[in-house]
Design an enzyme around this catalytic site. Structure first.
Site, PDB file in Angstrom:
ATOM      1  N   GLY A  12     -52.385 -64.191 -35.643  1.00 28.99           N
ATOM      2  CA  GLY A  12     -52.108 -62.845 -36.129  1.00 28.99           C
ATOM      3  C   GLY A  12     -53.363 -62.005 -36.108  1.00 28.99           C
ATOM      4  O   GLY A  12     -54.473 -62.531 -36.106  1.00 28.99           O
ATOM      5  N   PRO A  13     -53.199 -60.685 -36.085  1.00 29.72           N
ATOM      6  CA  PRO A  13     -54.358 -59.795 -36.077  1.00 29.72           C
ATOM      7  C   PRO A  13     -55.210 -59.993 -37.330  1.00 29.72           C
ATOM      8  O   PRO A  13     -54.722 -60.550 -38.324  1.00 29.72           O
ATOM      9  CB  PRO A  13     -53.756 -58.398 -36.059  1.00 29.72           C
ATOM     10  CG  PRO A  13     -52.287 -58.541 -36.022  1.00 29.72           C
ATOM     11  CD  PRO A  13     -51.923 -59.966 -36.080  1.00 29.72           C
ATOM     12  N   PRO A  14     -56.467 -59.550 -37.303  1.00 27.59           N
ATOM     13  CA  PRO A  14     -57.350 -59.728 -38.461  1.00 27.59           C
ATOM     14  C   PRO A  14     -56.742 -59.090 -39.708  1.00 27.59           C
ATOM     15  O   PRO A  14     -56.137 -58.025 -39.625  1.00 27.59           O
ATOM     16  CB  PRO A  14     -58.618 -58.987 -38.067  1.00 27.59           C
ATOM     17  CG  PRO A  14     -58.568 -58.853 -36.601  1.00 27.59           C
ATOM     18  CD  PRO A  14     -57.137 -58.877 -36.188  1.00 27.59           C
ATOM     19  N   THR A  24     -54.265 -60.071 -41.607  1.00 23.43           N
ATOM     20  CA  THR A  24     -52.834 -60.191 -41.880  1.00 23.43           C
ATOM     21  C   THR A  24     -52.528 -61.338 -42.835  1.00 23.43           C
ATOM     22  O   THR A  24     -51.371 -61.592 -43.128  1.00 23.43           O
ATOM     23  CB  THR A  24     -52.026 -60.406 -40.588  1.00 23.43           C
ATOM     24  OG1 THR A  24     -52.730 -61.315 -39.770  1.00 23.43           O
ATOM     25  CG2 THR A  24     -51.802 -59.105 -39.882  1.00 23.43           C
ATOM     26  N   LYS A  63     -53.948 -64.763 -42.724  1.00 21.23           N
ATOM     27  CA  LYS A  63     -53.929 -66.138 -42.214  1.00 21.23           C
ATOM     28  C   LYS A  63     -54.657 -67.068 -43.180  1.00 21.23           C
ATOM     29  O   LYS A  63     -54.129 -68.096 -43.599  1.00 21.23           O
ATOM     30  CB  LYS A  63     -54.574 -66.205 -40.824  1.00 21.23           C
ATOM     31  CG  LYS A  63     -53.839 -65.408 -39.789  1.00 21.23           C
ATOM     32  CD  LYS A  63     -54.495 -65.493 -38.425  1.00 21.23           C
ATOM     33  CE  LYS A  63     -55.868 -64.838 -38.366  1.00 21.23           C
ATOM     34  NZ  LYS A  63     -55.830 -63.390 -38.586  1.00 21.23           N
ATOM     35  N   HIS A  76     -39.188 -44.568 -28.429  1.00 21.16           N
ATOM     36  CA  HIS A  76     -39.457 -45.492 -27.334  1.00 21.16           C
ATOM     37  C   HIS A  76     -38.712 -46.811 -27.558  1.00 21.16           C
ATOM     38  O   HIS A  76     -37.958 -47.268 -26.698  1.00 21.16           O
ATOM     39  CB  HIS A  76     -40.974 -45.725 -27.255  1.00 21.16           C
ATOM     40  CG  HIS A  76     -41.391 -46.709 -26.215  1.00 21.16           C
ATOM     41  ND1 HIS A  76     -41.971 -46.334 -25.033  1.00 21.16           N
ATOM     42  CD2 HIS A  76     -41.308 -48.053 -26.184  1.00 21.16           C
ATOM     43  CE1 HIS A  76     -42.228 -47.413 -24.308  1.00 21.16           C
ATOM     44  NE2 HIS A  76     -41.832 -48.471 -24.995  1.00 21.16           N
ATOM     45  N   GLU A  77     -38.906 -47.381 -28.741  1.00 19.86           N
ATOM     46  CA  GLU A  77     -38.249 -48.663 -29.021  1.00 19.86           C
ATOM     47  C   GLU A  77     -36.745 -48.497 -29.080  1.00 19.86           C
ATOM     48  O   GLU A  77     -35.993 -49.378 -28.654  1.00 19.86           O
ATOM     49  CB  GLU A  77     -38.773 -49.267 -30.330  1.00 19.86           C
ATOM     50  CG  GLU A  77     -40.258 -49.642 -30.315  1.00 19.86           C
ATOM     51  CD  GLU A  77     -40.635 -50.550 -29.144  1.00 19.86           C
ATOM     52  OE1 GLU A  77     -39.808 -51.405 -28.767  1.00 19.86           O
ATOM     53  OE2 GLU A  77     -41.747 -50.389 -28.605  1.00 19.86           O
ATOM     54  N   HIS A  95     -35.391 -48.787 -25.590  1.00 19.61           N
ATOM     55  CA  HIS A  95     -35.219 -50.190 -25.163  1.00 19.61           C
ATOM     56  C   HIS A  95     -33.960 -50.771 -25.775  1.00 19.61           C
ATOM     57  O   HIS A  95     -33.132 -51.379 -25.101  1.00 19.61           O
ATOM     58  CB  HIS A  95     -36.390 -51.046 -25.650  1.00 19.61           C
ATOM     59  CG  HIS A  95     -37.667 -50.842 -24.890  1.00 19.61           C
ATOM     60  ND1 HIS A  95     -37.757 -50.960 -23.534  1.00 19.61           N
ATOM     61  CD2 HIS A  95     -38.931 -50.570 -25.326  1.00 19.61           C
ATOM     62  CE1 HIS A  95     -39.012 -50.749 -23.159  1.00 19.61           C
ATOM     63  NE2 HIS A  95     -39.750 -50.502 -24.233  1.00 19.61           N
ATOM     64  N   ASP A 110     -44.747 -51.232 -19.976  1.00 21.80           N
ATOM     65  CA  ASP A 110     -43.353 -51.453 -19.595  1.00 21.80           C
ATOM     66  C   ASP A 110     -43.175 -51.221 -18.105  1.00 21.80           C
ATOM     67  O   ASP A 110     -42.511 -51.988 -17.418  1.00 21.80           O
ATOM     68  CB  ASP A 110     -42.437 -50.473 -20.334  1.00 21.80           C
ATOM     69  CG  ASP A 110     -42.328 -50.812 -21.805  1.00 21.80           C
ATOM     70  OD1 ASP A 110     -42.578 -51.978 -22.147  1.00 21.80           O
ATOM     71  OD2 ASP A 110     -41.992 -49.905 -22.580  1.00 21.80           O
TER      72      ASP A 110
HETATM   73  P1  ADP Z   1     -57.104 -63.120 -41.939  1.00 19.24           P
HETATM   74  O1  ADP Z   1     -55.728 -63.113 -41.319  1.00 19.24           O
HETATM   75  O2  ADP Z   1     -58.042 -62.293 -41.156  1.00 19.24           O
HETATM   76  O3  ADP Z   1     -57.586 -64.482 -42.254  1.00 19.24           O
HETATM   77  P2  ADP Z   1     -57.128 -62.881 -44.774  1.00 19.24           P
HETATM   78  O4  ADP Z   1     -56.180 -63.971 -45.079  1.00 19.24           O
HETATM   79  O5  ADP Z   1     -58.555 -63.182 -44.960  1.00 19.24           O
HETATM   80  O6  ADP Z   1     -56.895 -62.329 -43.314  1.00 19.24           O
HETATM   81  O7  ADP Z   1     -56.689 -61.615 -45.629  1.00 19.24           O
HETATM   82  C1  ADP Z   1     -57.619 -60.766 -46.200  1.00 19.24           C
HETATM   83  C2  ADP Z   1     -57.122 -60.220 -47.514  1.00 19.24           C
HETATM   84  O8  ADP Z   1     -56.059 -59.327 -47.332  1.00 19.24           O
HETATM   85  C3  ADP Z   1     -56.560 -61.288 -48.427  1.00 19.24           C
HETATM   86  O9  ADP Z   1     -57.562 -61.868 -49.184  1.00 19.24           O
HETATM   87  C4  ADP Z   1     -55.586 -60.512 -49.281  1.00 19.24           C
HETATM   88  O10 ADP Z   1     -56.250 -59.912 -50.358  1.00 19.24           O
HETATM   89  C5  ADP Z   1     -55.106 -59.433 -48.363  1.00 19.24           C
HETATM   90  N1  ADP Z   1     -53.813 -59.773 -47.767  1.00 19.24           N
HETATM   91  C6  ADP Z   1     -53.564 -59.939 -46.449  1.00 19.24           C
HETATM   92  N2  ADP Z   1     -52.265 -60.216 -46.226  1.00 19.24           N
HETATM   93  C7  ADP Z   1     -51.662 -60.245 -47.429  1.00 19.24           C
HETATM   94  C8  ADP Z   1     -50.319 -60.489 -47.865  1.00 19.24           C
HETATM   95  N3  ADP Z   1     -49.331 -60.755 -46.996  1.00 19.24           N
HETATM   96  N4  ADP Z   1     -50.067 -60.443 -49.185  1.00 19.24           N
HETATM   97  C9  ADP Z   1     -51.041 -60.180 -50.063  1.00 19.24           C
HETATM   98  N5  ADP Z   1     -52.318 -59.946 -49.726  1.00 19.24           N
HETATM   99  C10 ADP Z   1     -52.654 -59.964 -48.422  1.00 19.24           C
HETATM  100 ZN    ZN Z   2     -41.797 -50.414 -24.443  1.00 21.48          ZN
HETATM  101 MG    MG Z   3     -59.353 -65.378 -41.903  1.00 26.56          MG
END
Ligand code: ADP
Ligand code: ZN
Ligand code: MG
Length: 621
Positions: A212-214, A216, A218, A434-435, A438, A510
């Site tokens: 997943g993107p930064p 999100t 993980k 756009h979506e 599709h 696309d």
């Molecule tokens: P990465 O995907 O880059 O590892 P992190 O897990 O470090 O991201 O998320 C950074 C911060 O963003 C978390 O510590 C939290 O505070 C917040 N965060 C991100 N996603 C969520 C979520 N789904 N629910 C609650 N807090 C979130």
């Molecule tokens: Zn498209």
């Molecule tokens: Mg991380």
């Protein structure tokens, strides 16, 4: 398991130890002063004084303890005295001229000299300083040892164990990400009831890759899993494998896996695995040897697990595209869990989670903040909430207002931290249409795969996405299906053109995809009536350039023109079909787009319900 602390922690523990030593000293001193100095100070009597008091009949008891006399007076006072060491008590008293009759009314008690009290009295003054000094030395040596140990154990992994109760979190603390949570719950089930699965002949998954993107969530999700799983959970960042010294990566990897195996059932979490998992051999000028060795070691270790060794490796990355293919093949990270940017509902939930402990004004509506923050990641939203609190505090207010939240949106948007793109209202509208294009084309054509999800939450480089999955796993596709796919791919472009009069860059990929499909139809699958059943071009994989594929031309210029014409024909055909659908079903398009602007994501059910109202007739192509 050997845990090596890093430098900063070392410093901290040193301070802590000194503090402890001082504190211990203090407590010991306090205890002794309590023990030995209860109440009033006893009267110190000389022998003459004592005899005088005996004669006056003021003495109740005398306790003899070695040469010490502990005296209880009749008026409740206490006293002490010392007798001569050579002679007994009565003889001493006699020498001082005690009245024999008065002495008879005094209770005499002789205490055993070898009592605990006696020895304590004797030894403590000598032992106490020794004990304190000894303890200090012990602390200092322990310190030094761990420091020295660190220098000699760099081959050991920097493995950390999650689960200290202080920062323990659970899935509750992670908003949204429903599918990802489900997937991970299954993993926990594997660990807890391996028998159930092994009896069915199932192989327990080795590795789960969080993609997943930064920002999100993980790492957050992994931490939550640690809190939920109730099995040892080890955590290392892949960059730590290759940190300081050359050549330690492989041995650190070995150590990390060995530790996890010893604690099985357990979970080993490797964060930011792209730091070592980059494709080997790619790039000019040779790879990074150290990194490659580490990666190889990870591959070896993951293969080395026995079928029933209960260790699951969890890894996270935001660059799945650069990962070595060997890592993703079955038996290693065979499960992939995608974490998308949050949609409007999830954003509201994330905001709610992070508003805990922050006093919000009554009128605050987090939904309104969610509406204004498309494209924000969880980390951005957490940051937003924090900025709002800081802003309120700086203005000496006790509560966070809606305006604080709104003005923080811009702050976070403009701040240097943001990596994801943010969408403006106009962009959102364009993406929605756009979506919707599709989705509408897919829903209209008979042979199209059903729409599973439509979303304007950006994923990767795409502004939004329409997910359509075939009803059954298909390996064979016919010409009609290809044409349908091309029409669906063009649907976004057509809708944009139709509604706004021009196309955006969002449609370019696309178009690329449509052209590629049409070309493949002609050159690879021989599906062109005009050119007949033959293929054109010879593809070749050039290993040293990574995954680049080059195609050698093995046909004439004349043929090339014909091919181009055929490709053109296919695209035209699909384009016309898509245009017809979009222009004749504008109302449906508007409805889908409106729903998307409002909710950002439409699941299959919602989508079918929405489109079902219009009773569309399925069309052929
Ligand atoms: P990465 O995907 O880059 O590892 P992190 O897990 O470090 O991201 O998320 C950074 C911060 O963003 C978390 O510590 C939290 O505070 C917040 N965060 C991100 N996603 C969520 C979520 N789904 N629910 C609650 N807090 C979130
Ligand atoms: Zn498209
Ligand atoms: Mg991380």
């Amino acid at each position: 398991m050997k845990i090596i602390k890093n430098g900063m922690k070392n410093g901290m523990t040193l301070y802590k130890n000194i503090l402890w030593a001082v504190l211990t000293l203090f407590i010991v001193a306090a205890v002794f002063s309590l023990l030995f100095e209860t109440g009033k100070k006893p009267l110190e009597l000389t022998m003459t004084g004592l005899v005088e008091k005996i004669n006056k009949g003021e003495i109740q008891t005398i306790v003899v303890q070695g040469n010490d006399l502990l005296i209880d007076l009749k008026n409740g006072d206490k006293g002490t005295a010392k007798k001569e060491s050579e002679s007994g008590l009565s003889q001493t008293l006699n020498n001082y001229g005690v009245n024999a009759k008065a002495l008879q009314s005094v209770v005499l008690e002789i205490k055993d000299q070898s009592g605990f009290y006696f020895w304590m009295n004797l030894l403590l003054p000598i032992l106490l300083p020794l004990i304190v000094i000894g303890a200090m030395f012990w602390f200092i040596f322990r310190q030094a040892k761990s420091g020295a140990g660190q220098a000699f154990s760099f081959g050991k992994s920097n493995l950390k164990m999650f689960g200290s109760f202080k920062d323990r979190i659970s899935f509750k603390d992670v908003a949204g990400l429903k599918e990802a949570k489900q997937e991970l719950e299954e993993v926990v089930d594997f660990l807890k009831n391996p028998k159930k699965f092994l009896e069915m002949g199932a192989r327990i998954p080795r590795g789960v890759l969080l993609i997943g993107p930064p920002g999100t969530g993980k790492t957050l999700l992994a931490r939550a899993l640690a809190g939920e799983a109730n099995v040892p959970f080890f955590h290392i960042s892949a960059s730590e494998f290759v940190e300081m010294f050359v050549g330690v990566g492989a041995s650190r990897t070995r150590d990390a896996f060995a530790t996890a195996k010893k604690a099985a059932p357990s979970i080993l979490f490797v964060d930011e695995i792209d730091a070592v998992g980059r494709e080997r051999g790619a790039g000019v000028g040779g790879g990074h040897d150290e990194r490659e060795q580490t990666l190889n070691q990870i591959l070896v270790e993951m293969d080395g697990f026995d079928r029933d060794s209960n260790v699951i490796v969890l890894a996270a990355t935001n660059r799945p595209d650069i990962l070595d293919r060997a890592l993703i093949r079955p038996g290693r990270f065979d499960r992939q869990v995608f974490l998308d940017l949050p949609d409007i509902k999830d954003r509201e939930e994330i905001l709610k989670i992070h508003s805990k402990g922050k006093p919000l004004a009554k009128e605050v509506d987090l939904r309104k903040v969610a509406v204004r923050t498309p494209g924000f990641s969880g980390a951005d939203l957490a940051n937003l909430m924090n900025e709002a609190a800081i802003f309120a505090a700086r203005n000496s207010r006790k509560i966070v207002t809606q305006d604080d939240l709104f003005s923080s949106i811009e702050k976070v948007m403009l701040g240097p931290e943001r990596k994801n793109r943010v969408i403006t209202q106009k962009e959102k509208e364009i993406t929605a249409y756009h979506e919707a294009g599709h989705a509408l084309v897919a829903a209209s054509l008979k042979d199209a795969d059903p729409v599973h999800k439509v979303s304007i939450v950006s994923r990767g480089r795409a502004g939004g996405y329409t997910l359509k999955l075939p009803l059954e796993e298909q390996h064979l596709r016919n010409r009609t299906q290809f044409l349908t796919d091309i029409a669906v791919a063009l649907g976004g472009y057509v809708a944009e053109k139709f509604v706004f009069g021009e196309m955006s860059t969002g449609a370019s990929s696309d178009l690329q995809q449509a052209s590629k499909m049409a070309r493949a139809l002609v050159t690879q699958f021989g599906m062109s009536e005009k050119l007949g059943p033959q293929t054109f071009g010879e593809t070749q994989e050039l290993i040293f350039l990574g995954r680049e594929i080059s195609t050698a031309k093995n046909y004439s210029e004349n043929m090339a023109t014909k091919i181009d014409d055929e490709v053109r024909n296919f695209i035209d055909h699909a384009h016309t079909a898509a245009k017809k659908i979009v222009s004749s079903r504008r109302k449906v398009l508007d409805a889908i787009a409106k729903a998307l602007i409002e909710k950002e994501t439409l699941e299959q059910e919602d989508f079918n319900k929405l489109v079902g109202q219009f009773k569309l007739k399925p069309l052929g192509i």
